[in-house]
Design an enzyme around this catalytic site. Structure first.
Site, short mmCIF file in Angstrom:
data_model
loop_
_atom_site.label_atom_id
_atom_site.label_comp_id
_atom_site.label_asym_id
_atom_site.label_seq_id
_atom_site.Cartn_x
_atom_site.Cartn_y
_atom_site.Cartn_z
N ASP A 98 -30.47 -67.91 -11.79
CA ASP A 98 -29.49 -68.78 -11.57
C ASP A 98 -29.29 -69.71 -12.98
O ASP A 98 -30.21 -69.74 -13.66
CB ASP A 98 -29.56 -69.75 -10.46
N ARG B 134 -33.69 -71.57 -3.18
CA ARG B 134 -32.63 -72.33 -2.69
C ARG B 134 -32.46 -72.16 -1.02
O ARG B 134 -32.31 -73.11 -0.25
CB ARG B 134 -31.09 -71.88 -3.03
N TYR C 238 -42.68 -69.97 -8.63
CA TYR C 238 -41.68 -71.00 -9.04
C TYR C 238 -42.46 -72.29 -8.89
O TYR C 238 -43.33 -72.52 -7.87
CB TYR C 238 -40.44 -70.89 -8.22
#
Length: 295
Positions: free
Chosen positions: A45, A183, A73
């Protein structure tokens, strides 16, 4: 590493900056490399930073064969607010007081998302719905409902919890399979705790065997275009098999090779000069090509 020319085949590992789409990063790499043939694996993103693996020329075809499914991540989840995009890029649609949320409750809720889980991707994802990207449908004012998919979260560590007046920020580190939406992890953690949640920071630290140590910013690449030749990537990723001249000729035209004792899965085939030719795999008594990289 060898001298780079616009016709070189290889991999470039970019440390993507915030505020830039993966498509724009690829366009920058294309200009720096002087070739139009650049592709990438694993879109990030615009808000996210970190490892983006790009292939140059014939190595764009190698990307699909590399083990790039597992990713890592570092992220920050903010509890206390829900947004339209499940991250800080969206508008806040609801808030809730967080004074009743304990660190123990956060750790317990996160534990439920370790292992194989069913996850509904964020509505503003790049998943196609009837041929159109989900985020494009959302922007057009459509209601989008995506189906749950099975993903694997092998690590979901709570690193730090910071408490503010109206929010709680949680720094997490995640190892997961391809298709996992961080997310969505933030959204679901907030929902489980009853206060809502969204992502405020995301940095990808690893894609397959490529991590931040191998990554370079676009500014660094403009100064010194660091790349990994396709032969080096193939040799470090797959078992290597060195063929003779006659076998190399057969491989160049994609012919099966009888009598080779290859390991299960794909093997990188090299000619006597050290040129990477193809990926082959065993099919009974013969080895057959899965991809040929030379003409």
């Amino acid at each position: 590493m060898g001298d780079f020319t616009p016709s070189s085949d290889g991999i470039v590992v970019v440390d993507k900056p915030a505020g830039m789409t993966s498509h724009t990063v690829v366009a920058r790499v294309r200009r720096l490399a002087g070739t139009r043939k650049v592709g990438h694996a694993g879109t990030l993103d615009p808000m996210a930073t970190g490892v983006l693996v790009a292939g140059l020329n014939r190595a764009t075809r190698l990307l699909g064969h590399l083990q790039l499914a597992d990713k890592s991540y570092d992220a920050t989840i903010r509890l206390g607010a829900v947004t339209t995009t499940d991250d800080a890029e969206g508008s806040v649609v609801s808030t809730a007081p967080v004074d009743g949320v304990t660190v123990e409750a956060i750790r317990t809720a996160a534990a439920a998302y370790r292992g194989e889980i069913s996850q509904i991707p964020s509505a503003v994802s790049a998943i196609k719905v009837d041929g159109k990207r989900a985020y494009e449908r959302v922007r057009a004012g459509e209601e989008v409902e995506l189906k749950a998919r099975t993903v694997t979260v092998s690590r979901y560590d709570i690193l730090e919890v910071r408490v503010g007046d109206t929010w709680i920020d949680i720094d997490v580190s995640v190892d997961c399979s391809s298709g996992t939406y961080i997310r969505a992890l933030a959204r679901d953690l907030g929902a489980d705790l009853g206060v809502g949640g969204h992502l405020t920071a995301l940095r990808r630290t690893r894609v397959g065997s490529f991590d931040l140590k191998a990554a370079h910013t676009l500014e660094e690449l403009a100064e010194d275009f660091v790349w990994l030749p396709i032969a080096d990537v193939a040799a470090s990723t797959f078992p290597r098999y060195d063929v003779d001249v006659e076998q190399a000729t057969a491989i160049r035209t994609g012919r099966p090779l009888p009598g080779l004792n290859l390991a299960p899965g794909q093997t990188a085939m090299f000619d006597p000069t050290g040129t990477f030719l193809a990926l082959y795999e065993p099919h009974g008594p013969v080895a057959k090509p899965t991809a040929v990289f030379v003409g």
